[in-house]
Every structure is written in structure tokens, then in C-alpha cells.
Design a protein around this motif. Structure first.
Motif, PDB file in Angstrom:
ATOM      1  N   ALA A  23       1.345   3.615  -1.403  1.00 29.68           N
ATOM      2  CA  ALA A  23       1.962   3.328  -0.104  1.00 29.68           C
ATOM      3  C   ALA A  23       1.205   4.006   1.024  1.00 29.68           C
ATOM      4  O   ALA A  23       0.762   5.153   0.901  1.00 29.68           O
ATOM      5  N   ALA A  44       6.247   1.782  -3.985  1.00 32.60           N
ATOM      6  CA  ALA A  44       5.587   1.174  -2.835  1.00 32.60           C
ATOM      7  C   ALA A  44       5.941  -0.301  -2.871  1.00 32.60           C
ATOM      8  O   ALA A  44       5.955  -0.917  -3.938  1.00 32.60           O
ATOM      9  N   TRP A  52       4.447  -0.059   1.771  1.00 32.20           N
ATOM     10  CA  TRP A  52       5.170   1.063   2.384  1.00 32.20           C
ATOM     11  C   TRP A  52       6.143   1.615   1.349  1.00 32.20           C
ATOM     12  O   TRP A  52       6.639   0.892   0.496  1.00 32.20           O
TER      13      TRP A  52
END
Length: 143
Positions: A23, A44, A52
Motif C-alpha cells: 500500500a 492493501a 491503499w
């Protein structure tokens, strides 16, 4: 920005779960989380190009959220997180003006919904160190 998933130029709607350390914001959470063991339980999530971090709830973290610009991606992220441990009560909060981002939330309701809520309460809710207590990186680049 809202999208029309039926439009020819709309990207393929998918949410892909990856290892947490892939991420983009992994370092942000690594520095801020009180309970760093939650990093190992995190995932992630990539919807387009970047992934993210989605951090589960735990003893020191009561909720979390993931932002996306399109409701169709919000639903895809919600569906992926709903299958994982540590992401209770996964839900989508649609964007409202002037906000343009949809939120995929989990856990308890966010204190950010209460305009009178202070920074310490927000940090406690998300399991973050208080600003004064936050550890500093061992080495910093630049100023």
C-alpha cells in the motif's frame, strides 16, 4: 467525481486485495498506529492503479474507512472487505456536496461525523498516537 459504469470510457470495476506492505500509505499507518500488530492483519486494496491500506479494528482501533471517487468502486471495496476478519459492519457512505469521495467504512460510526469532536478523540478512535506521543522516524530525508 461520479462515473457511469456503462460508459465506454469507464474503467473496469474491480477491487483487488494485496499484501499490506504494498500500500502507498503503509508508512503513514506504520508511524501512527498504537497497535502496530494491526499492520499484519491489514490489507492493501487496489481499485485502479494504486493500492491503499485498509486497517481492521482491534483493541486500540474502533473503526476505519477507505475513500473512492465512484460508488461502483465503493461497492467493490465493500464486498472485498466484508469477506475479511476485522472489518465488521462494512458499509458505504455516498458522497455528498461538497465532498466528492465515497467512503467505505467499518466498525463503529466515525467520530468525524460529529463536528464538535476534537483531534484527540479522532486519534483515539482510529488507534493513532496523539501528535505529541507519535514516534519520530529514525532518519529523515530533507527538512
Amino acid at each position: 467525481m461520479l462515473h457511469d459504469p456503462k460508459a465506454d470510457n469507464h474503467p473496469v470495476v474491480a477491487a483487488t486485495v494485496l499484501a499490506p506492505d504494498t500500500a502507498c500509505d503503509y508508512g503513514f499507518f506504520e508511524q501512527r498506529l498504537v497497535d502496530r500488530s494491526l499492520l499484519e492483519l491489514s490489507v492493501a486494496v487496489r481499485t485502479l492503479r494504486l493500492a491503499w491500506l485498509a486497517v481492521p479494528v482491534g483493541e486500540s482501533r474502533r473503526g476505519g474507512y477507505y475513500t473512492v471517487s465512484c460508488s461502483c468502486f465503493a461497492l467493490a471495496v465493500r464486498d472485498e472487505l466484508a469477506e475479511l476478519d476485522g472489518f465488521p459492519n462494512v458499509r458505504v457512505r455516498e458522497a455528498t456536496a461538497p465532498a466528492r469521495e465515497h467512503l467505505v467504512e467499518w466498525g463503529e460510526p466515525s467520530p468525524l461525523l460529529d463536528p464538535s469532536c476534537g483531534e484527540d478523540a479522532v486519534n483515539e478512535f482510529y488507534g493513532f498516537h496523539r501528535l505529541a506521543d507519535r514516534p519520530r522516524p529514525a532518519a529523515q530525508r530533507g527538512h
